[in-house]
Enzyme design. Structure first.
Site, PDB file in Angstrom:
ATOM      1  N   ASP A   1      -2.498  31.368  99.680  1.00 42.13           N
ATOM      2  CA  ASP A   1      -2.123  30.372 100.668  1.00 42.13           C
ATOM      3  C   ASP A   1      -0.779  30.753 101.263  1.00 42.13           C
ATOM      4  O   ASP A   1      -0.058  31.611 100.725  1.00 42.13           O
ATOM      5  CB  ASP A   1      -2.042  28.982 100.027  1.00 42.13           C
ATOM      6  CG  ASP A   1      -2.116  27.858 101.050  1.00 42.13           C
ATOM      7  OD1 ASP A   1      -2.379  28.164 102.238  1.00 42.13           O
ATOM      8  OD2 ASP A   1      -1.911  26.694 100.681  1.00 42.13           O
TER       9      ASP A   1
ATOM     10  N   GLU B   1      -0.210  32.966 105.677  1.00 41.31           N
ATOM     11  CA  GLU B   1      -1.494  33.018 104.978  1.00 41.31           C
ATOM     12  C   GLU B   1      -1.986  34.449 104.823  1.00 41.31           C
ATOM     13  O   GLU B   1      -2.489  34.825 103.757  1.00 41.31           O
ATOM     14  CB  GLU B   1      -2.509  32.155 105.737  1.00 41.31           C
ATOM     15  CG  GLU B   1      -2.242  30.658 105.586  1.00 41.31           C
ATOM     16  CD  GLU B   1      -2.866  29.821 106.682  1.00 41.31           C
ATOM     17  OE1 GLU B   1      -2.883  28.591 106.540  1.00 41.31           O
ATOM     18  OE2 GLU B   1      -3.332  30.398 107.706  1.00 41.31           O
TER      19      GLU B   1
ATOM     20  N   ASP C   1      -7.946  28.361 101.827  1.00 39.98           N
ATOM     21  CA  ASP C   1      -8.242  27.182 102.635  1.00 39.98           C
ATOM     22  C   ASP C   1      -7.942  27.430 104.112  1.00 39.98           C
ATOM     23  O   ASP C   1      -8.018  26.506 104.921  1.00 39.98           O
ATOM     24  CB  ASP C   1      -7.481  25.953 102.132  1.00 39.98           C
ATOM     25  CG  ASP C   1      -5.977  26.131 102.155  1.00 39.98           C
ATOM     26  OD1 ASP C   1      -5.426  26.366 103.239  1.00 39.98           O
ATOM     27  OD2 ASP C   1      -5.353  26.022 101.083  1.00 39.98           O
TER      28      ASP C   1
ATOM     29  N   ASP D   1      -0.871  27.013  96.837  1.00 39.97           N
ATOM     30  CA  ASP D   1      -0.045  26.203  97.728  1.00 39.97           C
ATOM     31  C   ASP D   1       1.290  25.860  97.069  1.00 39.97           C
ATOM     32  O   ASP D   1       2.357  25.908  97.712  1.00 39.97           O
ATOM     33  CB  ASP D   1      -0.809  24.930  98.089  1.00 39.97           C
ATOM     34  CG  ASP D   1       0.014  23.980  98.939  1.00 39.97           C
ATOM     35  OD1 ASP D   1       0.272  24.308 100.110  1.00 39.97           O
ATOM     36  OD2 ASP D   1       0.411  22.915  98.427  1.00 39.97           O
TER      37      ASP D   1
ATOM     38  N   HIS E   1     -29.126  59.149 124.108  1.00 40.12           N
ATOM     39  CA  HIS E   1     -29.325  59.393 125.539  1.00 40.12           C
ATOM     40  C   HIS E   1     -28.591  60.662 125.986  1.00 40.12           C
ATOM     41  O   HIS E   1     -27.666  61.141 125.321  1.00 40.12           O
ATOM     42  CB  HIS E   1     -28.830  58.203 126.356  1.00 40.12           C
ATOM     43  CG  HIS E   1     -27.362  57.934 126.175  1.00 40.12           C
ATOM     44  ND1 HIS E   1     -26.363  58.671 126.773  1.00 40.12           N
ATOM     45  CD2 HIS E   1     -26.721  57.005 125.426  1.00 40.12           C
ATOM     46  CE1 HIS E   1     -25.182  58.216 126.431  1.00 40.12           C
ATOM     47  NE2 HIS E   1     -25.365  57.192 125.599  1.00 40.12           N
TER      48      HIS E   1
ATOM     49  N   GLU F   1     -25.906  49.431 123.106  1.00 45.84           N
ATOM     50  CA  GLU F   1     -24.696  49.954 122.460  1.00 45.84           C
ATOM     51  C   GLU F   1     -23.750  48.820 122.075  1.00 45.84           C
ATOM     52  O   GLU F   1     -23.836  47.698 122.591  1.00 45.84           O
ATOM     53  CB  GLU F   1     -23.994  50.928 123.423  1.00 45.84           C
ATOM     54  CG  GLU F   1     -22.677  51.536 122.941  1.00 45.84           C
ATOM     55  CD  GLU F   1     -22.795  52.339 121.649  1.00 45.84           C
ATOM     56  OE1 GLU F   1     -23.032  51.700 120.598  1.00 45.84           O
ATOM     57  OE2 GLU F   1     -22.632  53.565 121.688  1.00 45.84           O
TER      58      GLU F   1
END
Length: 421
Positions: free
Chosen positions: A11, A52, A76, A126, A224, A300
């Site tokens: 956190d 975070e 979270d 936290d 291609h 693509e």
């Protein structure tokens, strides 16, 4: 002592957003819930999202130091979870280097599973983040959150990312379901791991060599022919760039080669973009005017803001985004598409072909990214394979797939037909 799987709770917070910020990370033993490591730090002025990400990075570093093989990462922060899973773009330039650093750390583990959890179930991390911010501000420490037991994860498989589970403790995989081939490989590996030294040889699964070849569906994968962007080494994704004069010559040579490889073809399918349909039509004429069918899922990768730019131009203009993209198949170019997303739709397309044309030969005309992703899956290769394999314009690759999931890659990037050109 090294541990196999750990739980990472991370956190971060900011008092002001941006303002004084800090992060916290906790590493637990998956089986017992025992706390194995804690990390926390005040990081000066930053946003919640930066803090975070810093918590996630610190936690991954701690897990690596413990020798963990797999990590259940629980946060979270929906933003971090969704971005690390590749479903949300990383639009803020300040987060891109942090996402790239986190993605590089993820690559050090056999698996990292991301899960969103409610804030009340992330109290320990936290509390560590708040304690770091309090200490930096000279405030007395708060009472820490009591350790809580961790329910063992029931997630199966080894995906790099999992969907947020809306509070369910055991995460679910975010990747598309295993293809039949990958599922069979997992089952074979599990049998091999549990088989004793004195096993009866009669129970050992037969290899692909013993399968009759006429029961396999053969996919002839054709890139291609050359375009102006190909020659200039520019990112060419959804832009409908036509074949160049050289590309048209290559298409004719490729058509002759495919006709020699497969006199009888059940279908010719193509990406809807002009450079592919022109190549496919040349092949269809050479093998007897087989109709060409376009499949949208074979288009693509969408390179977004990088479309039409060279690698050097992208490196100069989007250095952080490029590093993040190269480090993780879950991350997309700005306004573009991740390789994880491309892989899901290409697998959907090839699985449909196997169902529609069992035991027959199908020519698939598409682009670099889809072909690389098909071959990565067929060879059970790691993501680094995508950046190490070179595919020439008008090159041909061939693989066989059996109904029981067996795969044989016959050739990759055959360009012998292009030598005189």
């Amino acid at each position: 002592m090294a541990v196999r799987t750990v739980v990472l709770e991370a956190d971060g917070g900011s008092r002001g957003n941006p303002g004084p910020a800090g992060y916290g990370a906790v590493i637990r033993d998956l089986a017992s819930g025992e706390v194995l490591a804690e990390r926390s730090e005040a990081i000066g002025t930053a946003t919640n999202n930066v803090a975070e990400y810093r918590g996630l990075i610190a936690g991954l570093e701690a897990a690596a130091e413990l020798g963990a093989a797999e990590v259940d990462a629980r946060m979270d922060s929906k933003l971090v979870v969704e971005q690390m899973c590749g479903r949300w773009q990383i639009k803020h330039p300040g987060l891109r280097p942090l996402a790239a650093q986190a993605a590089a750390l993820v690559g050090r583990f056999a698996a990292v599973r991301f899960q969103w959890i409610p804030r009340e179930r992330n109290r320990h991390a936290d509390a560590l983040a708040n304690a770091a911010m309090d200490a930096a501000a000279g405030k007395p420490p708060r009472a820490s959150a009591p350790p809580r037991a961790v329910e063992p994860s029931r997630a199966a498989g080894l995906s790099r990312a999992v969907e947020p589970s809306q509070g369910v403790e055991s995460p679910r995989e975010v990747a598309a379901p295993d293809s039949p081939a990958r599922a069979l490989a997992r089952e074979a590996a599990a049998r091999a791991a549990t088989r004793g030294a004195g096993s009866d040889p009669a129970t050992t699964p037969a290899s692909w060599e013993s399968r009759p070849s006429d029961t396999a569906t053969r996919l002839i994968l054709v890139r291609h022919g050359e375009t102006e962007f190909t020659a200039q080494r520019r990112y060419s994704g959804r832009g409908d760039v036509p074949l160049s004069a050289r590309g048209r010559t290559q298409a004719r040579a490729t058509a002759a080669r495919v006709a020699a490889l497969a006199p009888t073809v059940a279908a010719v399918v193509s990406s809807p973009l002009a450079r592919c349909t022109a190549t496919a039509r040349a092949i269809a004429r050479a093998i007897g005017d087989v109709p060409v069918r376009t499949v949208d899922d074979l288009i693509e990768c969408d390179f977004g803001a990088w479309e039409g730019h060279t690698f050097a131009e992208v490196r100069a203009g989007w250095p952080g985004e490029l590093d993040a993209w190269l480090a993780s198949t879950r991350l997309a170019p700005p306004d573009g598409e991740s390789f994880t997303e491309v892989a899901a739709r290409v697998a959907r397309a090839t699985d449909a072909l196997l169902e529609a044309y069992p035991g027959e030969t199908v020519v698939v005309v598409t682009h670099v990214s889809p072909i690389k992703l098909v071959l990565r899956e067929a060879l059970a290769a790691e993501d680094a394979f995508l950046h190490r394999l070179y595919l020439d314009a008008a090159g041909i690759s061939v693989l066989d797939r059996w109904p029981d999931g067996g795969i044989a890659v016959r050739s990759i990037n055959d360009t012998a037909h292009l030598t005189p050109l």
